[in-house]
Design a protein around this motif. Structure first.
Motif, PDB file in Angstrom:
ATOM      1  N   ALA A 135      37.027  35.057  42.113  1.00  0.00           N
ATOM      2  CA  ALA A 135      37.117  36.521  42.200  1.00  0.00           C
ATOM      3  C   ALA A 135      36.632  37.031  43.545  1.00  0.00           C
ATOM      4  O   ALA A 135      37.214  37.959  44.123  1.00  0.00           O
ATOM      5  CB  ALA A 135      36.312  37.160  41.064  1.00  0.00           C
ATOM      6  N   THR A 148      33.200  39.876  37.262  1.00  0.00           N
ATOM      7  CA  THR A 148      34.105  38.895  36.663  1.00  0.00           C
ATOM      8  C   THR A 148      33.317  37.832  35.920  1.00  0.00           C
ATOM      9  O   THR A 148      33.668  37.426  34.803  1.00  0.00           O
ATOM     10  CB  THR A 148      34.980  38.241  37.747  1.00  0.00           C
ATOM     11  N   SER A 152      33.390  36.783  32.064  1.00  0.00           N
ATOM     12  CA  SER A 152      33.827  35.407  31.792  1.00  0.00           C
ATOM     13  C   SER A 152      32.814  34.610  30.975  1.00  0.00           C
ATOM     14  O   SER A 152      33.200  33.747  30.171  1.00  0.00           O
ATOM     15  CB  SER A 152      34.081  34.667  33.115  1.00  0.00           C
TER      16      SER A 152
END
Length: 201
Positions: A135, A148, A152
């Motif tokens: 990212a 991110t 995640s």
């Protein structure tokens, strides 16, 4: 039931997390208060941008260790009590984000959370670190990588069939990271967010 030794382990997590690494490192290496530079945050990203790669690397490693060490200690001493390791990890994150040594203001908990979950669920955390790196590479923003990763981590925890308690802890930690990045989200929408090395081109 919690006893004094359990409380001591959680307290150790809190005070370990409360060490203001970025502030201390920049004071030592550069002689100024990192809170007066850039975003004013004493975390790795702001230290890296304003004090250089060495200061940033030291801050990253030590901040991660602040989360890893208390959790690892709990897992070694009490391997059948994941809730104690989670509590010590949560205390470390809270201590980092609201350190008593900087007027209860601190970082955003990304590196310290990474250390916590590297000890708790290493494989999901490794996948999360890969998502972070990708990212950042695509976006050019550390904040995008951090958010991110926050999203995640709980997904990876579930995908790797981690214990339910760890999945819940990952989701709560990720939510806290997103919350701490609300100002970054606003700057991203305004195209004013700092890039990896400073102002975006």
């Amino acid at each position: 039931m919690m006893d004094f030794r359990d409380f001591a382990l959680i307290l150790f997590g809190y005070f370990a997390g409360g060490i203001p690494t970025g502030y201390l490192v920049v004071k030592r290496l550069k002689g100024y208060d990192i809170r007066t530079k850039g975003s004013g945050n004493p975390g790795t990203a702001n230290v890296y941008r304003n004090a250089g790669a060495l200061a940033g690397a030291i801050t990253l490693v030590v901040d991660a260790l602040k989360g890893y060490a208390p959790v690892y200690l709990c897992l070694i001493l009490h391997p059948r009590r994941p809730e104690l390791a989670i509590a010590a990890g949560a205390a470390a994150i809270i201590g980092h984000n609201w350190t008593p040594l900087l007027g209860f203001k601190g970082g955003k908990g990304v590196a310290t959370s990474a250390g916590v979950f590297l000890a708790l669920i290493p494989l999901p955390m490794a996948a999360t670190m890969a998502a972070f790196a990708l990212a950042v590479k695509i976006s050019g923003h550390i904040s995008v990588g951090s958010m991110t990763a926050a999203i995640s981590l709980p997904i990876a925890a579930v995908a790797f069939h981690s214990q339910t308690a760890y999945c819940i802890a990952a989701a709560i930690s990720g939510g806290l990271i997103i919350y701490k990045h609300i100002p970054n989200l606003k700057r991203l929408r305004q195209n004013k967010e700092l890039g990896i090395h400073g102002p975006s081109a």
